[in-house]
Enzyme design. Structure first.
Site, mmCIF file in Angstrom:
data_model
loop_
_atom_site.group_PDB
_atom_site.id
_atom_site.type_symbol
_atom_site.label_atom_id
_atom_site.label_comp_id
_atom_site.label_asym_id
_atom_site.label_seq_id
_atom_site.Cartn_x
_atom_site.Cartn_y
_atom_site.Cartn_z
ATOM 1 N N HIS A 74 0.849 -1.188 0.000
ATOM 2 C CA HIS A 74 0.000 0.000 0.000
ATOM 3 C C HIS A 74 0.888 1.242 0.000
ATOM 4 O O HIS A 74 1.795 1.359 0.822
ATOM 5 C CB HIS A 74 -0.914 0.007 1.228
ATOM 6 C CG HIS A 74 -1.766 -1.221 1.336
ATOM 7 N ND1 HIS A 74 -1.295 -2.397 1.878
ATOM 8 C CD2 HIS A 74 -3.041 -1.457 0.952
ATOM 9 C CE1 HIS A 74 -2.261 -3.310 1.835
ATOM 10 N NE2 HIS A 74 -3.323 -2.771 1.275
ATOM 11 N N LYS A 87 -0.965 -7.668 -4.799
ATOM 12 C CA LYS A 87 -1.969 -6.599 -4.755
ATOM 13 C C LYS A 87 -1.291 -5.284 -4.406
ATOM 14 O O LYS A 87 -0.624 -5.178 -3.370
ATOM 15 C CB LYS A 87 -3.036 -6.919 -3.711
ATOM 16 C CG LYS A 87 -4.169 -5.925 -3.665
ATOM 17 C CD LYS A 87 -5.068 -6.154 -2.462
ATOM 18 C CE LYS A 87 -4.540 -5.445 -1.249
ATOM 19 N NZ LYS A 87 -5.480 -5.478 -0.111
#
Length: 204
Positions: A108, A133
């Site tokens: 992130h 991700k």
């Protein structure tokens, strides 16, 4: 254009919340255990093994958790032994030994965008993951870096954008997973899972 798998994010505050999985019509239900006040045992998750993705998100990665590294490493390794899918941050893997093969490896970026070299390194290092991700803030150039990430096979990518339709539209570039919510968003810009399912059913 491939249809992304719908992941419906469910904050788990007590073990009793886990039984809700059977009533949620999504490809996967993300059990956000970082919201838990009473932690479930890994064995309690076994009846739902084929339907769940377990996440213990640390605060520095945008979650609610305040876990010690020892606790998190032990818990994730127990899930691995039980064959349960989980999410583990690349930052955690840089300091602890946890199995990431066929798991979700996440990164992130809140205050800056990753370089292409960083993206390449993530996908090279974790090429055996179920998916890598990457979530990025909507800083200048974010669409370009998401477009680059979309060229990586099996990638999952999303903007931290307040616009749910942009988040959905970008997932159609080839994201393996589309994160949505069950009761209330656990991240900026999430759609309700039933709304996301309705839209995808119209497109595919």
């Amino acid at each position: 254009m491939n249809r992304p798998l719908i992941v419906a994010s469910l904050p788990v505050t007590s073990p009793g919340d886990i039984s809700r999985v059977k009533d949620i019509d999504a490809d996967l239900v993300e059990l956000r255990l970082d919201y838990s006040r009473e932690f479930p045992r890994p064995q309690d998750l076994l009846p739902y093994r084929d339907r769940i993705l377990v996440t213990l998100r640390d605060r520095e990665e945008g979650g609610q958790g305040n876990f010690t590294d020892n606790f998190k490493e032990t818990f994730l390794n127990e899930l691995m032994k039980l064959g349960i899918l989980y999410d583990v941050e690349a930052s955690f893997l840089s300091r602890r030994r946890v199995q990431f093969r066929e798991k979700v490896v996440s990164a992130h970026y809140f205050h800056r965008l990753p370089s292409r070299e960083e993206v390449d390194c993530l996908f090279s290092t974790y090429r055996e993951a179920f998916t890598v991700k990457i979530a990025v803030s909507n800083l200048p150039g974010y669409r370009e870096i998401l477009s680059y990430i979309s060229t990586k096979p099996g990638s999952t990518f999303m903007p931290m954008s307040p616009d749910p339709l942009e988040r959905l539209a970008i997932s159609l570039l080839g994201s393996r997973l589309l994160y949505t919510y069950v009761d209330s968003p656990t991240a900026t810009g999430q759609l309700h899972y039933l709304e996301a399912k309705r839209i995808l059913n119209c497109l595919f």
